[in-house]
Design a protein around this motif. Structure first.
Motif, PDB file in Angstrom:
ATOM      1  N   VAL A  27       0.819  -1.600   0.210  1.00 38.73           N
ATOM      2  CA  VAL A  27      -0.475   0.227  -0.044  1.00 38.73           C
ATOM      3  C   VAL A  27       0.702   1.628   0.300  1.00 38.73           C
ATOM      4  O   VAL A  27       0.763   2.357  -0.617  1.00 38.73           O
ATOM      5  CB  VAL A  27      -1.137  -0.003   1.358  1.00 38.73           C
ATOM      6  N   ILE A  28       1.877   1.087   0.489  1.00 36.81           N
ATOM      7  CA  ILE A  28       2.872   3.043   1.599  1.00 36.81           C
ATOM      8  C   ILE A  28       3.572   3.081   0.166  1.00 36.81           C
ATOM      9  O   ILE A  28       3.433   3.452  -0.494  1.00 36.81           O
ATOM     10  CB  ILE A  28       3.615   2.317   2.133  1.00 36.81           C
ATOM     11  N   VAL A  30       6.605   6.197   8.429  1.00 33.33           N
ATOM     12  CA  VAL A  30       5.813   6.061   8.305  1.00 33.33           C
ATOM     13  C   VAL A  30       5.913   4.566   9.471  1.00 33.33           C
ATOM     14  O   VAL A  30       6.831   4.935  10.190  1.00 33.33           O
ATOM     15  CB  VAL A  30       5.580   4.829   7.145  1.00 33.33           C
ATOM     16  N   PRO A  31       4.822   4.562  10.624  1.00 34.81           N
ATOM     17  CA  PRO A  31       5.115   4.787  11.881  1.00 34.81           C
ATOM     18  C   PRO A  31       5.818   2.841  11.919  1.00 34.81           C
ATOM     19  O   PRO A  31       5.676   2.017  10.596  1.00 34.81           O
ATOM     20  CB  PRO A  31       3.584   4.298  12.528  1.00 34.81           C
ATOM     21  N   ASP A  52       2.680  -8.391   9.753  1.00 40.39           N
ATOM     22  CA  ASP A  52       1.492  -9.092   8.889  1.00 40.39           C
ATOM     23  C   ASP A  52       0.566  -7.981   8.471  1.00 40.39           C
ATOM     24  O   ASP A  52      -0.782  -7.740   8.065  1.00 40.39           O
ATOM     25  CB  ASP A  52       1.329  -9.911   9.568  1.00 40.39           C
ATOM     26  N   THR A  53       0.508  -6.670   8.907  1.00 35.25           N
ATOM     27  CA  THR A  53      -0.044  -5.130   8.933  1.00 35.25           C
ATOM     28  C   THR A  53      -0.269  -4.998   7.612  1.00 35.25           C
ATOM     29  O   THR A  53      -0.306  -5.585   6.366  1.00 35.25           O
ATOM     30  CB  THR A  53       0.350  -4.147   9.327  1.00 35.25           C
ATOM     31  N   MET A  92      -5.261   0.414   8.621  1.00 27.27           N
ATOM     32  CA  MET A  92      -3.592   0.342   8.187  1.00 27.27           C
ATOM     33  C   MET A  92      -3.381   0.346   9.802  1.00 27.27           C
ATOM     34  O   MET A  92      -2.263  -1.026  11.166  1.00 27.27           O
ATOM     35  CB  MET A  92      -2.232   0.208   7.565  1.00 27.27           C
ATOM     36  N   TRP A  93      -4.002   1.562  10.257  1.00 23.00           N
ATOM     37  CA  TRP A  93      -3.209   1.737  11.828  1.00 23.00           C
ATOM     38  C   TRP A  93      -3.588   1.204  13.177  1.00 23.00           C
ATOM     39  O   TRP A  93      -3.412   1.616  14.141  1.00 23.00           O
ATOM     40  CB  TRP A  93      -3.555   3.114  12.004  1.00 23.00           C
ATOM     41  N   LYS A  94      -4.230   0.191  13.159  1.00 25.16           N
ATOM     42  CA  LYS A  94      -5.245  -0.213  14.417  1.00 25.16           C
ATOM     43  C   LYS A  94      -4.543  -1.064  14.827  1.00 25.16           C
ATOM     44  O   LYS A  94      -4.505  -0.955  16.135  1.00 25.16           O
ATOM     45  CB  LYS A  94      -6.188  -1.075  13.709  1.00 25.16           C
ATOM     46  N   LYS A  95      -2.981  -1.631  14.260  1.00 24.62           N
ATOM     47  CA  LYS A  95      -2.474  -2.092  15.007  1.00 24.62           C
ATOM     48  C   LYS A  95      -1.306  -1.653  15.437  1.00 24.62           C
ATOM     49  O   LYS A  95      -0.024  -1.559  16.679  1.00 24.62           O
ATOM     50  CB  LYS A  95      -1.370  -3.246  14.922  1.00 24.62           C
TER      51      LYS A  95
END
Length: 266
Positions: free
Chosen positions: A174-175, A186-187, A192-193, A215-218
């Motif tokens: 995606v990135i 990028v964090p 496996d995100t 994507m940022w849920k983790k």
């Protein structure tokens, strides 16, 4: 620049990834029932991959929104592009009012070199380009992966609704497919995100919608709070370009800090 997969390997990858969802073991009628769903998903996805692979020149439009259109997302930027799968060349036009700063930039990407043309130079300089390959301030709107079919070839199909297929995309894919200047950093994410995307065929047009914010849920809450809320949803459409003309290398390359655009062809 990432080249497009050939149709057969791409289809095999899509189907193979989907069959892996069924697990191991089993035979006969029971096994057939278990694999029917994933096989159908694989067929739907590989059919769309094949549709794009048959395009001579892929015309695509990408749009970053603050969130999905259904939730009232606002536009951050637009990219309009033509991509040649056989050559790997791209013509891209970026339009944005990011941070209140209106920008319109035309790019030409040939043999991993990036060229820039400004409408401010006037019609006399239409075929004149400046090499900005190493200029991060100007190339920020370009994706790292310029092949627009990345969402199809890299996706892991999850479910289907009619002809539409929902896929999971690795965050690195995606990135790579988004304008590289959208994120200052990028964090740190688990390997496996994934992001969820919906791929919808509409006749000759294929539409893709990617929940980037999901994507940022983790990501740890404190780090998540620092992420740019403008980067929420990536919408893309692909179709065969009605303009079948070849994407050509720049006619005249010049340094605008040395030569006036009005004299760039001399």
């Amino acid at each position: 620049m990432t080249r497009r997969m050939n149709a057969a390997p791409a289809a095999a990858l899509a189907a193979g990834a989907l069959l892996a969802l069924t697990g191991c073991g089993g035979s006969g009628a029971a096994a057939e029932g278990e694999t029917k769903g994933p096989e159908l998903l694989g067929e739907k996805l590989s059919t769309m991959v094949g549709t794009v692979d048959k395009m001579g020149i892929v015309e695509w439009h990408g749009q970053m929104l603050t969130k999905s259109p259904e939730k009232g997302g606002k536009r951050v930027l637009d990219l309009d592009a033509r991509y040649s799968p056989s050559l790997g060349y791209s013509e891209i036009s970026m339009d944005t009012v990011l941070d209140g700063n209106a920008q319109q930039i035309d790019y030409l990407v040939v043999n991993d070199r990036v060229y820039f043309n400004s409408e401010k130079w006037g019609p006399v300089a239409n075929d004149c380009w400046a090499d900005i390959t190493d200029d991060a301030a100007r190339t920020w709107a370009l994706p790292r992966d310029l092949d627009p079919s990345w969402a199809l070839t890299q996706g892991r199909a999850v479910s289907a609704d009619g002809e539409d297929v929902t896929v999971a995309l690795g965050y690195k894919d995606v990135i790579a497919g988004l304008p590289m200047g959208l994120f200052e950093s990028v964090p740190s994410l688990p390997y496996d995100t994934e992001a969820t995307a919906t791929i919808e065929p509409h006749g000759h047009l294929i539409e893709v919608g990617i929940d980037v914010a999901g994507m940022w849920k983790k990501v740890a809450p404190a780090e998540r709070a620092t992420l740019d809320k403008r980067v929420g949803y990536w919408a893309m459409t692909m179709k065969e370009s009605p303009d079948g003309s070849a994407i050509k290398p720049p006619g005249h390359v010049f340094d605008p800090t040395v030569t006036p655009p009005s004299q760039c062809k001399r």
